[in-house]
Scaffold this active site. Structure first.
Site, PDB file in Angstrom:
ATOM      1  N   SER A 294       1.747   5.214   0.120  1.00  0.00           N
ATOM      2  CA  SER A 294       1.400   3.883   0.629  1.00  0.00           C
ATOM      3  C   SER A 294       1.177   3.972   2.124  1.00  0.00           C
ATOM      4  O   SER A 294       1.509   4.773   2.789  1.00  0.00           O
ATOM      5  CB  SER A 294       2.820   3.159   0.348  1.00  0.00           C
TER       6      SER A 294
ATOM      7  N   TYR B 164      11.516   0.873   0.389  1.00  0.00           N
ATOM      8  CA  TYR B 164      10.171   1.161   0.091  1.00  0.00           C
ATOM      9  C   TYR B 164       9.485   2.229   1.118  1.00  0.00           C
ATOM     10  O   TYR B 164       8.960   3.183   0.601  1.00  0.00           O
ATOM     11  CB  TYR B 164       9.333  -0.128  -0.131  1.00  0.00           C
TER      12      TYR B 164
HETATM   13  P1  NDP Z   1       2.071  -2.463 -10.650  1.00  0.00           P
HETATM   14  O1  NDP Z   1       3.319  -3.348 -10.232  1.00  0.00           O
HETATM   15  O2  NDP Z   1       0.748  -3.249 -10.769  1.00  0.00           O
HETATM   16  O3  NDP Z   1       2.295  -1.209 -11.638  1.00  0.00           O
HETATM   17  C1  NDP Z   1       3.611  -0.500 -11.391  1.00  0.00           C
HETATM   18  C2  NDP Z   1       3.550   0.492 -12.702  1.00  0.00           C
HETATM   19  O4  NDP Z   1       4.732   1.373 -12.535  1.00  0.00           O
HETATM   20  C3  NDP Z   1       3.555  -0.234 -14.007  1.00  0.00           C
HETATM   21  O5  NDP Z   1       2.750   0.407 -14.965  1.00  0.00           O
HETATM   22  C4  NDP Z   1       4.837  -0.274 -14.336  1.00  0.00           C
HETATM   23  O6  NDP Z   1       4.833  -0.479 -15.787  1.00  0.00           O
HETATM   24  C5  NDP Z   1       5.406   1.267 -13.888  1.00  0.00           C
HETATM   25  N1  NDP Z   1       6.703   1.075 -13.509  1.00  0.00           N
HETATM   26  C6  NDP Z   1       7.607   0.546 -12.585  1.00  0.00           C
HETATM   27  N2  NDP Z   1       8.657   0.902 -12.541  1.00  0.00           N
HETATM   28  C7  NDP Z   1       8.805   1.760 -13.450  1.00  0.00           C
HETATM   29  C8  NDP Z   1      10.115   2.432 -14.162  1.00  0.00           C
HETATM   30  N3  NDP Z   1      11.255   2.160 -13.643  1.00  0.00           N
HETATM   31  N4  NDP Z   1       9.793   3.237 -15.183  1.00  0.00           N
HETATM   32  C9  NDP Z   1       8.624   3.286 -15.853  1.00  0.00           C
HETATM   33  N5  NDP Z   1       7.337   2.910 -15.264  1.00  0.00           N
HETATM   34  C10 NDP Z   1       7.690   1.971 -14.288  1.00  0.00           C
HETATM   35  O7  NDP Z   1       1.784  -1.956  -9.192  1.00  0.00           O
HETATM   36  P2  NDP Z   1       0.542  -0.943  -8.320  1.00  0.00           P
HETATM   37  O8  NDP Z   1      -0.429  -0.823  -9.289  1.00  0.00           O
HETATM   38  O9  NDP Z   1       0.318  -1.924  -7.381  1.00  0.00           O
HETATM   39  O10 NDP Z   1       1.369   0.165  -7.942  1.00  0.00           O
HETATM   40  C11 NDP Z   1       1.108   1.561  -8.355  1.00  0.00           C
HETATM   41  C12 NDP Z   1       1.771   2.380  -7.161  1.00  0.00           C
HETATM   42  O11 NDP Z   1       0.858   2.241  -6.021  1.00  0.00           O
HETATM   43  C13 NDP Z   1       3.175   2.147  -6.934  1.00  0.00           C
HETATM   44  O12 NDP Z   1       3.968   3.617  -6.432  1.00  0.00           O
HETATM   45  C14 NDP Z   1       3.032   1.431  -5.412  1.00  0.00           C
HETATM   46  O13 NDP Z   1       4.178   1.577  -4.820  1.00  0.00           O
HETATM   47  C15 NDP Z   1       1.766   2.086  -4.876  1.00  0.00           C
HETATM   48  N6  NDP Z   1       1.140   1.344  -3.999  1.00  0.00           N
HETATM   49  C16 NDP Z   1       0.744  -0.142  -4.251  1.00  0.00           C
HETATM   50  C17 NDP Z   1      -0.078  -0.496  -3.450  1.00  0.00           C
HETATM   51  C18 NDP Z   1      -0.706  -1.955  -3.532  1.00  0.00           C
HETATM   52  O14 NDP Z   1      -1.314  -2.572  -2.564  1.00  0.00           O
HETATM   53  N7  NDP Z   1      -0.756  -2.509  -4.816  1.00  0.00           N
HETATM   54  C19 NDP Z   1      -0.340  -0.131  -1.892  1.00  0.00           C
HETATM   55  C20 NDP Z   1       0.527   1.187  -1.862  1.00  0.00           C
HETATM   56  C21 NDP Z   1       1.054   1.787  -2.771  1.00  0.00           C
HETATM   57  P3  NDP Z   1       6.176  -1.276 -16.517  1.00  0.00           P
HETATM   58  O15 NDP Z   1       6.258  -2.433 -15.878  1.00  0.00           O
HETATM   59  O16 NDP Z   1       5.781  -1.326 -17.938  1.00  0.00           O
HETATM   60  O17 NDP Z   1       7.481  -0.245 -16.499  1.00  0.00           O
END
Ligand code: NDP
Length: 255
Positions: free
Chosen positions: A145, A158
């Site tokens: 990130s 985070y």
């Molecule tokens: P979303 O919330 O859209 O997606 C998160 C994903 O992670 C979902 O598919 C969710 O599925 C899964 N997930 C979360 N917790 C768990 C868990 N405990 N077990 C299994 N699956 C889990 O977020 P983003 O797409 O934005 O984020 C994806 C990655 O990118 C993350 O690591 C985030 O920190 C990182 N990121 C995002 C940024 C942004 O601006 N969006 C910027 C920088 C980094 P489900 O809910 O079905 O479990």
């Protein structure tokens, strides 16, 4: 697809691949020919993502799993080997956040963010290592990130987890280079997903403030991550390991 980017016959696990950035990356890998295994807790989101990826003509299945469970990584690796017989690519993408000032963050909340974002990535990487070693090659892509680089008033846990992702990437890249396993990180900037839609509700003016700092003049999309995923998962990046590549429209280099 140019042959060095071709992923025909490769098997990729994408944690958090049922939405957001994970699904954007999974779509890129599927377009390049990879078979996909998605991991997420929500079975409806999993099913919707599977049918979306199947339309690209590749084999896909999902695993409903909470990655904070200690045995999740091992279960995911063995289910993948059982179904597809090999593991070539792992994208450690699942992540979450609890936005609180450091003085308000409960110890349990701090631990939960680290377990979700960092420990799960460690355990999944450890779990796929034997299969990659057996194949004689592997690609691990860890999602960091901008908080891998910067700090934030309500992002202590985070930021710790995402800085840890970068150091874990370097350490595993060093350790597993002799096995021809490349380990790299991607650092997304401000990307429009469920995660940041929640953040925008919790933090006043977030969208406009960040937009003003992005040289490309827009927030990113999940699809913006397809290309870097294919590059880091394919033989095009065989001599690249331990790096952290920003996908941020220039956010991290603007003053
Ligand atoms: P979303 O919330 O859209 O997606 C998160 C994903 O992670 C979902 O598919 C969710 O599925 C899964 N997930 C979360 N917790 C768990 C868990 N405990 N077990 C299994 N699956 C889990 O977020 P983003 O797409 O934005 O984020 C994806 C990655 O990118 C993350 O690591 C985030 O920190 C990182 N990121 C995002 C940024 C942004 O601006 N969006 C910027 C920088 C980094 P489900 O809910 O079905 O479990």
């Amino acid at each position: 697809m140019i042959s060095m980017f071709n992923l025909d016959g490769r098997v990729a696990i994408v944690t958090g691949g049922n939405g957001g950035i994970g699904l954007g990356m999974a779509e890129g890998l599927a377009q390049a020919g990879a078979k996909i295994v998605l991991v997420g807790r929500n079975s409806e989101k999993n099913a919707a993502a599977v049918s979306r990826l199947e339309k690209l003509g590749v084999e896909v299945f999902s695993i409903e799993k909470d990655l904070t469970e200690a045995t999740a990584g091992a279960e995911i690796a063995s289910a993948t080997e059982e179904r597809f017989g090999r593991i070539d690519i792992l994208i450690n993408n699942a992540g979450s956040n609890i936005r609180k000032r450091p003085e308000d963050l409960e110890p349990e909340e701090f631990r939960w963010v680290l377990e979700t974002n960092l420990t799960s990535a460690f355990l999944c990487s450890q779990a796929v290592y034997p299969a990659m070693k057996q194949v004689g090659a592997g690609k691990i892509i860890n999602i960091g990130s901008m908080y891998s680089i910067f700090g934030g008033v309500v992002s202590t846990a985070y930021s710790v987890s995402k800085a840890g992702i970068v150091q874990m990437t370097k350490s595993m890249a060093t350790a597993w280079a002799p096995e021809n396993i490349q380990v790299n990180a991607v650092l997304p900037g401000w990307i429009d997903t469920e995660l940041t839609q929640k953040a925008r509700k919790e933090v006043d003016g977030l969208y406009e403030r960040q937009l003003a700092r992005i040289p490309d003049g827009r927030w990113g999309t999940p699809e913006d991550h397809a290309g870097v995923a294919v590059f880091l998962a394919s033989s095009a990046s065989d001599y690249i390991t331990g790096t952290a590549i920003p996908v941020d429209g220039g956010f991290s280099i603007s003053g």
